[in-house]
Design an enzyme around this catalytic site. Structure first.
Site, short mmCIF file in Angstrom:
data_model
loop_
_atom_site.label_atom_id
_atom_site.label_comp_id
_atom_site.label_asym_id
_atom_site.label_seq_id
_atom_site.Cartn_x
_atom_site.Cartn_y
_atom_site.Cartn_z
CE1 TYR A 124 53.45 40.25 40.99
CE2 TYR A 124 52.02 39.59 42.82
CZ TYR A 124 52.57 39.36 41.57
OH TYR A 124 52.22 38.20 40.89
CB SER A 166 56.31 43.90 50.32
OG SER A 166 55.14 43.84 49.54
CB SER A 188 52.90 42.12 47.22
OG SER A 188 52.16 43.23 47.67
CG HIS A 213 48.82 58.43 36.50
ND1 HIS A 213 48.13 59.13 35.52
CD2 HIS A 213 48.59 59.09 37.66
CE1 HIS A 213 47.51 60.15 36.08
NE2 HIS A 213 47.77 60.16 37.38
N GLY A 231 44.03 47.26 37.06
CA GLY A 231 45.05 46.23 36.92
C GLY A 231 44.48 44.81 36.89
CD GLU A 268 42.07 59.05 38.37
OE1 GLU A 268 42.27 57.99 37.76
OE2 GLU A 268 42.95 59.64 39.01
CD GLU A 311 17.33 47.61 36.64
OE1 GLU A 311 17.33 47.80 35.41
OE2 GLU A 311 16.38 47.90 37.38
P1 NAD Z 1 48.66 49.71 44.31
O1 NAD Z 1 48.38 50.56 45.49
O2 NAD Z 1 47.63 48.70 43.90
O3 NAD Z 1 50.01 48.87 44.53
C1 NAD Z 1 51.16 49.44 44.99
C2 NAD Z 1 52.26 48.40 45.20
O4 NAD Z 1 53.45 49.11 45.54
C3 NAD Z 1 51.99 47.42 46.33
O5 NAD Z 1 52.55 46.16 45.97
C4 NAD Z 1 52.78 48.02 47.48
O6 NAD Z 1 53.23 47.04 48.38
C5 NAD Z 1 53.98 48.62 46.74
N1 NAD Z 1 54.60 49.74 47.45
C6 NAD Z 1 53.98 50.78 48.05
N2 NAD Z 1 54.87 51.63 48.55
C7 NAD Z 1 56.08 51.13 48.26
C8 NAD Z 1 57.41 51.54 48.53
N3 NAD Z 1 57.64 52.66 49.23
N4 NAD Z 1 58.42 50.78 48.06
C9 NAD Z 1 58.19 49.66 47.37
N5 NAD Z 1 56.96 49.19 47.08
C10 NAD Z 1 55.92 49.92 47.53
O7 NAD Z 1 49.05 50.69 43.11
P2 NAD Z 1 48.37 50.79 41.67
O8 NAD Z 1 46.95 51.23 41.81
O9 NAD Z 1 48.67 49.55 40.89
O10 NAD Z 1 49.15 52.04 41.05
C11 NAD Z 1 50.46 51.93 40.51
C12 NAD Z 1 50.60 52.94 39.36
O11 NAD Z 1 49.74 52.57 38.29
C13 NAD Z 1 50.21 54.37 39.73
O12 NAD Z 1 51.06 55.23 39.02
C14 NAD Z 1 48.79 54.49 39.19
O13 NAD Z 1 48.39 55.81 38.88
C15 NAD Z 1 48.92 53.65 37.93
N6 NAD Z 1 47.65 53.14 37.40
C16 NAD Z 1 46.86 52.38 38.21
C17 NAD Z 1 45.70 51.82 37.71
C18 NAD Z 1 44.88 50.85 38.54
O14 NAD Z 1 44.12 50.10 37.97
N7 NAD Z 1 45.00 50.79 39.86
C19 NAD Z 1 45.30 52.10 36.37
C20 NAD Z 1 46.14 52.86 35.56
C21 NAD Z 1 47.33 53.38 36.09
MG MG Z 2 44.25 57.25 37.33
MG MG Z 3 13.16 49.84 34.81
#
Ligand code: NAD
Ligand code: MG
Ligand code: MG
Length: 338
Positions: free
Chosen positions: A24, A50, A52, A107, A133, A194, A230
């Protein structure tokens, strides 16, 4: 290349589905809340301790342990950090996931680099929003959507793409466009983007510009406004109408400097560096480094994060933003320090 929209998605695929969102965080909260608002049956799977869990409960979502959430789901969405997914899949998903269920990712890292080799009876899909997100959630609430990529890795049921499109639509992506790609293409372009442009390239550019002005004796406050603050205004113009739209708005002086000096900053050495970064992504060098870094307890990540937090740019920025309280009032993200 085909781009799908809401009218191309059949929501029956997702409406007949019980979804378990694991995690979450940035993506997890956005997917779970958007699915819930779209009338999809969703539970959140979290570790018992957790932090969250409270937030998910407050959002009206049912929270279960990971194995419990997995056991009752037709679609298990892996929205925990990439570096934890292999262990959680092996220890908590595989023993509980139903036969012929669907495993979903935002991903492709763990599938593409074969850290997870999913059981053969499972469908394996990806729905990867092309944005952070917190924007996936806030844009949805405004009635709009962040675009997404969908891909299929295993399709035992013949319905994997249908489900991926329906899921993308239910989180709002069908409002702005859903592109059908492969796990390989998503993983390699996402990592490259990225590293070279969106995060790595941009932050290094900001920092180098700031340091150049400060080293030359200009006030750090000036350097902050010029090289960081800016930037948002410039990006907003590029976002709404491309590079020409931004160049139309800036002065001719700025435009001439842009066109003639930009290619000096990002010249052949930078392009060479970009090609090497892409190669490291393609041949698995970066993936190995990241996997081993995590196994070692993330020493490089921790040291670099600390160095970056202590940089003058961040200290000055905090002071200046305190004078602009409206920035804080509209925050998308709350970091642990705040
Ligand atoms: P995050 O770090 O924001 O959140 C991770 C969540 O997982 C947290 O709620 C944490 O408590 C939980 N968690 C962590 N370890 C755990 C475990 N062992 N068991 C159960 N829950 C656990 O992660 P994120 O950035 O949202 O990334 C999640 C996926 O989304 C990844 O595959 C990432 O590449 C992909 N992704 C992320 C973004 C982004 O905006 N951050 C964009 C595109 C894709
Ligand atoms: Mg990425
Ligand atoms: Mg200027």
């Amino acid at each position: 290349m085909k781009v799908y929209y809401d009218q191309d998605a059949d929501l029956k695929y997702i409406r007949n589905c019980r979804v378990a969102v694991l995690g979450y965080g940035s993506q997890g909260h956005a997917h779970a809340c958007n699915l819930h608002d779209s009338g999809v049956s969703v539970v959140v799977g979290l570790r018992p301790e957790s932090a969250s869990a409270g937030a998910a409960g407050q959002a009206g979502l049912k929270v279960l342990s990971v194995p419990e959430a997995v056991a009752q789901a037709d679609l298990v969405m892996m929205l925990i950090p990439d570096e934890n997914q292999e262990q959680v899949y092996r220890e908590q998903v595989l023993p509980s996931i139903r036969k012929a269920a669907t495993l979903g990712f935002a991903h492709g890292f763990n599938i593409h680099y074969e850290q997870i080799e999913p059981r053969q009876d499972l469908d394996v899909i990806m729905v990867a929003p092309k944005g952070p997100g917190h924007l996936v959630r806030s844009t949805f609430q405004e009635g709009k959507g962040v675009p997404a990529l969908v891909a299929v890795h295993q399709d035992c049921s013949g319905k994997a793409l249908g489900l991926a499109l329906a899921y993308a639509s239910a989180i709002g992506a069908g409002r702005s466009g859903v592109i059908h790609t492969s796990f390989r293409e998503e993983t390699e372009t996402d990592l490259f983007g990225e590293q070279a442009v969106l995060c790595g390239g941009l932050t290094a550019l900001i920092q180098a510009g700031f340091e150049t002005l400060v080293e030359a004796g200009y006030a750090p406050e000036m350097a902050y406004f010029e090289c960081l603050h800016e930037l948002k205004l410039i990006i907003d113009l590029i976002y709404e109408g491309g590079l020409a739209n931004m160049r139309y708005s800036i002065s001719n002086t700025a435009e001439y400097g842009d066109l003639t000096r930009g290619p000096r900053v990002i010249g052949e050495p930078s392009r060479q560096a970009m090609r090497r970064i892409l190669q490291d992504v393609q041949d698995g060098t970066f993936a190995r480094e990241f996997v081993l870094e995590n196994r070692a307890g993330r020493p490089v990540m921790k040291a670099r994060r600390r160095q970056s937090r202590e940089h003058e740019l961040e200290r000055i920025g905090q002071q200046l933003r305190e004078m602009m309280p409206w920035i804080g009032a509209q925050r998308l993200v709350k970091t642990p320090q705040q």
